[in-house]
Design an enzyme around this catalytic site. Structure first.
Site, PDB file in Angstrom:
ATOM      1  CB  SER A  11      -0.883  -0.034   1.260  1.00 45.14           C
ATOM      2  OG  SER A  11      -1.646   1.127   1.398  1.00 45.14           O
ATOM      3  CB  SER A 126       6.396  10.383  10.980  1.00 42.19           C
ATOM      4  OG  SER A 126       5.483  11.454  10.937  1.00 42.19           O
ATOM      5  CE1 TYR A 139       2.570   7.044  12.541  1.00 41.05           C
ATOM      6  CE2 TYR A 139       2.706   9.447  12.532  1.00 41.05           C
ATOM      7  CZ  TYR A 139       2.899   8.231  11.897  1.00 41.05           C
ATOM      8  OH  TYR A 139       3.430   8.200  10.626  1.00 41.05           O
ATOM      9  CE  LYS A 143       6.052   6.184  11.845  1.00 48.90           C
ATOM     10  NZ  LYS A 143       6.553   5.092  10.995  1.00 48.90           N
ATOM     11  CB  THR A 174      -0.938   6.777   1.800  1.00 47.98           C
ATOM     12  OG1 THR A 174      -1.014   7.030   3.204  1.00 47.98           O
ATOM     13  CG2 THR A 174       0.350   7.336   1.244  1.00 47.98           C
TER      14      THR A 174
HETATM   15  N1  LIG Z   1       1.145   8.940   4.702  1.00 45.49           N
HETATM   16  C1  LIG Z   1       1.746   9.867   5.452  1.00 45.49           C
HETATM   17  O1  LIG Z   1       1.342  11.038   5.464  1.00 45.49           O
HETATM   18  C2  LIG Z   1       2.931   9.526   6.277  1.00 45.49           C
HETATM   19  C3  LIG Z   1       3.591  10.580   6.937  1.00 45.49           C
HETATM   20  C4  LIG Z   1       4.704  10.289   7.725  1.00 45.49           C
HETATM   21  C5  LIG Z   1       5.143   8.999   7.835  1.00 45.49           C
HETATM   22  N2  LIG Z   1       4.483   7.983   7.192  1.00 45.49           N
HETATM   23  C6  LIG Z   1       4.968   6.632   7.371  1.00 45.49           C
HETATM   24  O2  LIG Z   1       5.165   6.045   6.101  1.00 45.49           O
HETATM   25  C7  LIG Z   1       5.008   4.624   6.203  1.00 45.49           C
HETATM   26  C8  LIG Z   1       4.075   4.149   5.097  1.00 45.49           C
HETATM   27  O3  LIG Z   1       2.821   4.774   5.305  1.00 45.49           O
HETATM   28  P1  LIG Z   1       1.690   4.856   4.187  1.00 45.49           P
HETATM   29  O4  LIG Z   1       1.124   6.210   4.295  1.00 45.49           O
HETATM   30  O5  LIG Z   1       2.187   4.360   2.881  1.00 45.49           O
HETATM   31  O6  LIG Z   1       0.616   3.849   4.830  1.00 45.49           O
HETATM   32  P2  LIG Z   1      -0.353   2.714   4.223  1.00 45.49           P
HETATM   33  O7  LIG Z   1      -0.755   3.033   2.835  1.00 45.49           O
HETATM   34  O8  LIG Z   1      -1.413   2.542   5.251  1.00 45.49           O
HETATM   35  O9  LIG Z   1       0.599   1.417   4.208  1.00 45.49           O
HETATM   36  C9  LIG Z   1       1.003   0.804   5.391  1.00 45.49           C
HETATM   37  C10 LIG Z   1       1.712  -0.475   5.047  1.00 45.49           C
HETATM   38  O10 LIG Z   1       2.210  -1.060   6.270  1.00 45.49           O
HETATM   39  C11 LIG Z   1       1.872  -2.437   6.274  1.00 45.49           C
HETATM   40  N3  LIG Z   1       1.702  -2.918   7.631  1.00 45.49           N
HETATM   41  C12 LIG Z   1       1.011  -2.337   8.639  1.00 45.49           C
HETATM   42  N4  LIG Z   1       1.054  -3.090   9.740  1.00 45.49           N
HETATM   43  C13 LIG Z   1       1.813  -4.194   9.423  1.00 45.49           C
HETATM   44  C14 LIG Z   1       2.223  -5.333  10.127  1.00 45.49           C
HETATM   45  N5  LIG Z   1       1.862  -5.533  11.419  1.00 45.49           N
HETATM   46  N6  LIG Z   1       2.991  -6.258   9.503  1.00 45.49           N
HETATM   47  C15 LIG Z   1       3.343  -6.067   8.206  1.00 45.49           C
HETATM   48  N7  LIG Z   1       2.995  -5.005   7.480  1.00 45.49           N
HETATM   49  C16 LIG Z   1       2.234  -4.081   8.078  1.00 45.49           C
HETATM   50  C17 LIG Z   1       0.568  -2.517   5.510  1.00 45.49           C
HETATM   51  O11 LIG Z   1       0.397  -3.841   5.081  1.00 45.49           O
HETATM   52  P3  LIG Z   1      -1.073  -4.514   4.843  1.00 45.49           P
HETATM   53  O12 LIG Z   1      -1.954  -3.405   4.314  1.00 45.49           O
HETATM   54  O13 LIG Z   1      -0.780  -5.593   3.854  1.00 45.49           O
HETATM   55  O14 LIG Z   1      -1.540  -4.981   6.155  1.00 45.49           O
HETATM   56  C18 LIG Z   1       0.817  -1.524   4.391  1.00 45.49           C
HETATM   57  O15 LIG Z   1       1.531  -2.131   3.340  1.00 45.49           O
HETATM   58  C19 LIG Z   1       4.490   4.353   7.619  1.00 45.49           C
HETATM   59  O16 LIG Z   1       5.561   3.940   8.431  1.00 45.49           O
HETATM   60  C20 LIG Z   1       3.984   5.710   8.081  1.00 45.49           C
HETATM   61  O17 LIG Z   1       4.028   5.876   9.484  1.00 45.49           O
HETATM   62  C21 LIG Z   1       3.394   8.226   6.420  1.00 45.49           C
END
Ligand SMILES: NC(=O)c1ccc[n+]([C@@H]2O[C@H](COP(=O)([O-])OP(=O)(O)OC[C@H]3O[C@@H](n4cnc5c(N)ncnc54)[C@H](OP(=O)(O)O)[C@@H]3O)[C@@H](O)[C@H]2O)c1
Length: 239
Positions: A11, A126, A139, A143, A174
């Protein structure tokens, strides 16, 4: 061609990174939990293979990763949940800590004997922990802990020739942020995030933060006296 192992590849940012590195001809090992979304990703390129496991399960990590020898490891998987009105939900905090802190630690513990000199580990943190945002107790703390772990590990793995990078995104569009019900200033697309991360990795950076304007503003706010920060952040508390 380099082998890139990516968690959270089913994702959002992780999926974007997996496609981009596969399109470059790298062998991509894409990890996540959801087998269906992983299968959709696998069909994107013959360079992608997939592994489905829950990274909060230490034994599952060990089994899934025992035969990998990646030159680049991107630990991107993560979750975000907020507390409501200051009510401490211990199970929520445990879920967030288990996924965002212990998950990457389990993956690194499983991979450590297979990483060779010249490889790089990238941990996706983050900007959320740069300021003490209301509702982000779990959260933000997760981080902050992940970033501390990574920055310390960088020193301990330097003699082995293994580099450690911390990525600090602002808001990225996302599934993780689509459930947010508050304004997300400076939000960028997955395409922007993928470009920023890949450029930073190619330059061998220890720290990657994006988008630039938002990160400068956040750094300025984080450098202000505590009283000024609290005055600004208090406005975000929900009654
Ligand atoms: N989006 C933002 O604004 C943002 C900002 C700062 C930091 N981040 C960080 O960026 C990273 C990616 O975020 P995203 O926005 O791309 O989120 P996302 O679309 O919700 O994707 C999260 C991913 O993590 C996997 N995941 C969650 N729990 C898991 C577990 N227990 N075991 C294995 N896989 C697991 C999910 O796998 P499944 O769906 O297959 O379960 C999914 O592939 C995260 O660490 C997030 O904290 C995001």
């Amino acid at each position: 061609m380099m082998t890139v192992l990516i968690t959270g590849a089913s994702s959002g940012i992780g999926a974007g990174l997996a496609k981009a590195w596969a399109d470059d001809g790298c062998k991509v090992i894409a990890c996540g939990r959801d087998p269906e979304r992983l299968e959709t990703l696998r069909q994107h390129s013959p360079h992608i293979s997939v592994r489905s496991f829950d990274m909060t399960d230490r034994d599952a990590c060990r089994l899934a990763l025992q035969d990998c020898q990646p030159g680049l490891v991107i630990l991107c998987a993560g979750t975000c949940e907020y507390l409501d009105k200051g009510v401490i939900d211990a199970e929520l905090v445990e879920r967030v800590m288990a996924t965002n802190v212990l998950g990457p630690v389990n993956c690194l513990a499983a991979l450590q004997s297979q990483l060779v000199s010249g490889s790089r580990v990238v941990l996706v943190s983050s900007m959320a922990h740069w300021l003490h945002f209301p509702r982000a107790e779990a959260y933000g703390a997760s981080k902050a802990a992940l970033t501390w772990f990574a920055n310390t590990l960088r020193l301990d793995w330097e003699p082995k020739g293994i580099a450690v990078t911390v990525v600090s995104p602002g808001f990225v569009d996302t599934p993780l942020t689509r459930k947010n019900d508050f304004p997300m200033p400076g939000q960028v697309s997955v395409v922007h995030a993928v470009r920023a991360i890949r450029q930073g990795v190619a330059k061998g950076k220890n720290h990657i933060a994006f988008p630039r304007g938002f990160s400068v503003m956040m750094r300025l706010l984080a450098g202000m006296p505590g009283g000024v920060q609290r005055m600004l952040l208090r406005r975000m508390v929900r009654s």
